[in-house]
Design an enzyme around this catalytic site. Structure first.
Site, PDB file in Angstrom:
ATOM      1  N   TYR A   1     -11.284   5.727  14.075  1.00  0.00           N
ATOM      2  CA  TYR A   1     -10.090   5.907  13.230  1.00  0.00           C
ATOM      3  C   TYR A   1      -9.970   7.426  13.195  1.00  0.00           C
ATOM      4  O   TYR A   1      -8.961   8.024  13.216  1.00  0.00           O
ATOM      5  CB  TYR A   1     -10.565   5.375  11.796  1.00  0.00           C
ATOM      6  CG  TYR A   1      -9.435   5.563  10.907  1.00  0.00           C
ATOM      7  CD1 TYR A   1      -8.427   4.544  10.721  1.00  0.00           C
ATOM      8  CD2 TYR A   1      -9.637   6.463  10.084  1.00  0.00           C
ATOM      9  CE1 TYR A   1      -7.371   4.957   9.557  1.00  0.00           C
ATOM     10  CE2 TYR A   1      -8.691   6.888   8.737  1.00  0.00           C
ATOM     11  CZ  TYR A   1      -7.767   6.008   8.785  1.00  0.00           C
ATOM     12  OH  TYR A   1      -7.016   6.181   7.676  1.00  0.00           O
TER      13      TYR A   1
ATOM     14  N   ASP B   1       5.901  -4.927  15.312  1.00  0.00           N
ATOM     15  CA  ASP B   1       4.331  -4.748  15.499  1.00  0.00           C
ATOM     16  C   ASP B   1       4.668  -3.237  16.336  1.00  0.00           C
ATOM     17  O   ASP B   1       5.101  -3.427  17.361  1.00  0.00           O
ATOM     18  CB  ASP B   1       3.971  -5.768  16.490  1.00  0.00           C
ATOM     19  CG  ASP B   1       2.673  -5.610  17.002  1.00  0.00           C
ATOM     20  OD1 ASP B   1       1.863  -4.376  16.809  1.00  0.00           O
ATOM     21  OD2 ASP B   1       1.862  -6.456  17.398  1.00  0.00           O
TER      22      ASP B   1
ATOM     23  N   ASP C   1       7.276  -4.197   9.217  1.00  0.00           N
ATOM     24  CA  ASP C   1       5.657  -4.622   9.252  1.00  0.00           C
ATOM     25  C   ASP C   1       5.396  -5.687   9.816  1.00  0.00           C
ATOM     26  O   ASP C   1       6.179  -6.643  10.168  1.00  0.00           O
ATOM     27  CB  ASP C   1       5.309  -4.869   7.593  1.00  0.00           C
ATOM     28  CG  ASP C   1       4.001  -4.602   7.416  1.00  0.00           C
ATOM     29  OD1 ASP C   1       3.651  -3.564   6.700  1.00  0.00           O
ATOM     30  OD2 ASP C   1       3.281  -5.691   8.031  1.00  0.00           O
TER      31      ASP C   1
ATOM     32  N   GLY D   1       0.895  -1.334  -0.056  1.00  0.00           N
ATOM     33  CA  GLY D   1       0.115  -0.019  -0.138  1.00  0.00           C
ATOM     34  C   GLY D   1       0.760   1.346   0.068  1.00  0.00           C
ATOM     35  O   GLY D   1       1.909   1.438  -0.566  1.00  0.00           O
TER      36      GLY D   1
ATOM     37  N   LYS E   1      -6.873   9.555  14.162  1.00  0.00           N
ATOM     38  CA  LYS E   1      -6.070  10.601  13.241  1.00  0.00           C
ATOM     39  C   LYS E   1      -5.802  11.792  13.568  1.00  0.00           C
ATOM     40  O   LYS E   1      -4.765  12.397  13.521  1.00  0.00           O
ATOM     41  CB  LYS E   1      -6.477  10.200  11.706  1.00  0.00           C
ATOM     42  CG  LYS E   1      -6.412   8.912  11.284  1.00  0.00           C
ATOM     43  CD  LYS E   1      -4.824   8.401  11.181  1.00  0.00           C
ATOM     44  CE  LYS E   1      -4.719   7.194  10.450  1.00  0.00           C
ATOM     45  NZ  LYS E   1      -2.920   6.779   9.981  1.00  0.00           N
TER      46      LYS E   1
END
Ligand code: NDP
Length: 258
Positions: free
Chosen positions: A163, A69, A43, A23, A167
């Site tokens: 979320y 992690d 990752d 991504g 953010k």
């Protein structure tokens, strides 16, 4: 004298991208490697991460996979230490790992709320603290946090309270860290993408009502490409942005103009 294009170069520099296996993170890692950094893809997903690093190496770029992690502060600390032991420096940290859950607020299980904050907020802090310590010691560094336009607006129509709140926290954490680290030559900035075509947005795009709102509310009428976020990350990571700290680049095809 160095040309402006030279300021985007990262020769000899060591750059870490969390969630770099795929991504937006992989696109950022690719851009930093094309600018000649030694890039670390850090990752959870080792299979994808190893394969992505191998693909970059096949393109002649320097890329390495390390398992991480971001919810584990000891792992962040160990990774920062390992990279400094291996290369003697760490110049760029991109806090990109993030997750989203589309659950109505009143139905959100305790564990889901906690997990979104563990990854999106605590993860950014643990990594920034671990790498920031090394950057302060070497008196140089650039931290780039991948926030979201969801930290400024509430997305429509999908519910994602955890979320959005997480953010918003990333945007403010960016400013707080920028203020504290500036005297030590370490800059901290954020990028707030709009809708970008990745695994995260795949299911939503397949849902007609979501797709209609997402594209209809984006003045440019299309999703962004991961590479369009990556070029902004290179700008913030490099000397090209030497007088920016505590800033947020909104990369959203115009979504937040309304
Ligand atoms: P993806 O889901 O495609 O990639 C996220 C990567 O992060 C995956 O490889 C994932 O691994 C990894 N990851 C998840 N949890 C952890 C963890 N605890 N530790 C380390 N790595 C982890 O997401 P995107 O590329 O779309 O998103 C990247 C960032 O951009 C996120 O912060 C996201 O919130 C933000 N963003 C994305 C937008 C979009 O439209 N796509 C818009 C605005 C912001 P695994 O597969 O194992 O979970």
């Amino acid at each position: 004298m160095a040309s402006v294009l030279d300021k985007f170069r990262l020769d000899e520099q060591v750059a870490v991208v969390t969630g770099g296996a795929r991504g937006i993170g992989l696109a950022i890692a690719t851009a930093l490697a094309e600018a000649k950094a030694k890039v670390v893809l850090a990752d959870l997903d080792a299979d994808t991460g190893e394969a992505s690093a191998a693909r970059l190496r096949q393109q002649g770029l320097e890329a390495h996979f390390y398992p991480l992690d971001v919810t584990q502060p000891a792992q962040a600390e160990a990774l920062a230490q390992a990279l400094v032991e291996r290369w003697g420096r760490v110049d760029v940290l991109v806090n990109n790992a993030g997750i989203c859950r589309n659950t109505p607020a009143l139905e959100t299980p305790d564990e889901e709320w906690r997990l979104v904050f563990e990854v999106n907020v605590h993860g950014v802090f643990w990594c920034s603290r671990a790498f920031g310590r090394r950057m302060v010691a070497q008196k140089r560094g650039s931290i780039v946090n991948i926030a979201s336009m969801s930290g400024r607006i509430v997305n429509k129509p999908q519910p994602q309270a955890a979320y959005n709140a997480s953010k918003a926290a990333v945007i403010h954490l960016t400013k707080s860290l920028a203020a504290e680290l500036a005297p030590y030559g370490v800059r901290v900035n954020a990028i707030s993408p709009g809708y970008i075509g990745t695994e995260m947005t795949k299911r939503g795009l397949e849902t007609p009502a979501w797709r209609q709102d997402w594209l209809g509310l984006t003045p440019m009428g299309r999703l962004g490409e991961p590479a369009e976020v990556a070029s902004c990350a290179l700008f913030l990571a490099s000397e090209a942005s030497s007088y920016l700290t505590g800033s947020e680049l909104v990369v959203d095809g115009g979504y937040t103009v309304w």
